[in-house]
Design a protein around this motif. Structure first.
Motif, mmCIF file in Angstrom:
data_model
loop_
_atom_site.group_PDB
_atom_site.id
_atom_site.type_symbol
_atom_site.label_atom_id
_atom_site.label_comp_id
_atom_site.label_asym_id
_atom_site.label_seq_id
_atom_site.Cartn_x
_atom_site.Cartn_y
_atom_site.Cartn_z
ATOM 1 N N LYS A 30 12.432 -48.190 -36.285
ATOM 2 C CA LYS A 30 12.356 -47.267 -35.142
ATOM 3 C C LYS A 30 13.348 -46.108 -35.313
ATOM 4 C CE LYS A 30 12.121 -49.098 -30.957
ATOM 5 N NZ LYS A 30 12.323 -50.055 -29.830
ATOM 6 N N ALA A 48 7.276 -47.243 -28.262
ATOM 7 C CA ALA A 48 8.286 -48.223 -27.844
ATOM 8 C C ALA A 48 9.664 -47.575 -27.756
ATOM 9 C CB ALA A 48 8.307 -49.404 -28.809
ATOM 10 N N THR A 49 9.969 -46.689 -28.687
ATOM 11 C CA THR A 49 11.246 -45.978 -28.650
ATOM 12 C C THR A 49 11.341 -45.116 -27.399
ATOM 13 O OG1 THR A 49 11.418 -45.966 -31.059
ATOM 14 C CG2 THR A 49 12.688 -44.289 -29.872
ATOM 15 N N LEU A 77 9.814 -45.397 -24.584
ATOM 16 C CA LEU A 77 9.813 -46.159 -23.328
ATOM 17 C C LEU A 77 10.875 -47.254 -23.317
ATOM 18 C CD1 LEU A 77 5.966 -46.435 -22.736
ATOM 19 C CD2 LEU A 77 7.596 -44.847 -21.683
ATOM 20 N N ASP A 78 11.717 -47.281 -24.360
ATOM 21 C CA ASP A 78 12.794 -48.260 -24.485
ATOM 22 C C ASP A 78 12.262 -49.684 -24.315
ATOM 23 O OD1 ASP A 78 15.383 -49.102 -24.997
ATOM 24 O OD2 ASP A 78 15.950 -49.045 -22.878
ATOM 25 N N VAL A 79 11.256 -50.004 -25.117
ATOM 26 C CA VAL A 79 10.627 -51.326 -25.089
ATOM 27 C C VAL A 79 11.013 -52.083 -26.354
ATOM 28 C CG1 VAL A 79 8.420 -52.561 -25.164
ATOM 29 C CG2 VAL A 79 8.690 -50.550 -23.675
ATOM 30 N N ASN A 80 11.478 -53.293 -26.181
ATOM 31 C CA ASN A 80 11.721 -54.178 -27.311
ATOM 32 C C ASN A 80 10.401 -54.891 -27.576
ATOM 33 O OD1 ASN A 80 12.221 -56.617 -28.798
ATOM 34 N ND2 ASN A 80 14.407 -56.319 -28.401
ATOM 35 N N LEU A 81 9.716 -54.472 -28.623
ATOM 36 C CA LEU A 81 8.383 -55.012 -28.902
ATOM 37 C C LEU A 81 8.395 -56.503 -29.201
ATOM 38 C CD1 LEU A 81 6.698 -52.158 -30.946
ATOM 39 C CD2 LEU A 81 6.044 -53.004 -28.691
ATOM 40 N N GLU A 119 10.399 -58.787 -27.953
ATOM 41 C CA GLU A 119 10.507 -59.468 -26.662
ATOM 42 C C GLU A 119 9.202 -59.342 -25.879
ATOM 43 O OE1 GLU A 119 13.871 -58.036 -24.456
ATOM 44 O OE2 GLU A 119 15.308 -58.710 -25.971
ATOM 45 N N ALA A 120 8.581 -58.170 -25.921
ATOM 46 C CA ALA A 120 7.322 -57.960 -25.206
ATOM 47 C C ALA A 120 6.231 -58.887 -25.742
ATOM 48 C CB ALA A 120 6.890 -56.495 -25.317
ATOM 49 N N GLN A 130 6.891 -62.460 -24.510
ATOM 50 C CA GLN A 130 6.487 -62.596 -23.113
ATOM 51 C C GLN A 130 4.967 -62.657 -22.983
ATOM 52 O OE1 GLN A 130 8.341 -59.303 -21.109
ATOM 53 N NE2 GLN A 130 10.384 -60.183 -21.248
ATOM 54 N N LYS A 131 4.276 -61.817 -23.727
ATOM 55 C CA LYS A 131 2.816 -61.784 -23.658
ATOM 56 C C LYS A 131 2.212 -63.072 -24.210
ATOM 57 C CE LYS A 131 -1.061 -59.793 -22.700
ATOM 58 N NZ LYS A 131 -1.518 -59.609 -21.346
#
Length: 131
Positions: A8, A78-79, A81-85, A87-88, A91-92
């Motif tokens: 990233k 992801a960068t 929106l500050d999303v840790n893929l 972790e996402a 969770q999914k």
């Protein structure tokens, strides 16, 4: 730092060096991601199921290139929106495990709402029998 975060950062540096970050809004990145996914789909568009499993070296390289493009835009999004893929995805996977219990859905391609509807119908049938 994990490899995904390193990638990233490298992609951010690539965009910064070209002054492209100004164009990389979440809206634009999601649209570009959609285009790249469409280009990936195009690689398989006229192939049979069997052909899609036995790609020529040239076809395989085209698929790899499009998969990389998809990943690049997904990481840029992801960068932004500050999303840790990672972790996402974890969770999914937990959500999907609850939606699609293995003992209920094994071997079926139905959507989770179809299973819920079938379960509701079974409950209704049991209720009707009791009445």
């Amino acid at each position: 730092m994990d490899k995904l975060e390193d990638l990233k950062e490298r992609l951010q540096g690539f965009a910064d060096a070209r002054d492209w970050d100004q164009f990389h809004s979440p809206k634009n990145l999601s649209m570009a991601l959609s285009v790249e996914v469409s280009e990936l789909v195009e690689c398989f568009q006229w192939l049979t199921e069997e052909q899609s499993k036995c790609l020529t070296p040239q076809q395989r390289q085209a698929v790899i290139d499009e998969m990389a493009d998809v990943q690049v835009y997904l990481l840029r999004l992801a960068t932004k929106l500050d999303v840790n893929l990672l972790e996402a995805v974890e969770q999914k996977m937990q959500i999907n495990a609850a939606k699609y219990p293995a003992d209920l859905v094994r071997g079926s391609a139905k959507k989770y709402t179809d299973y819920k509807q079938n379960a509701d119908q079974k409950c209704d049938q049991v209720s009707d029998k009791k009445a």
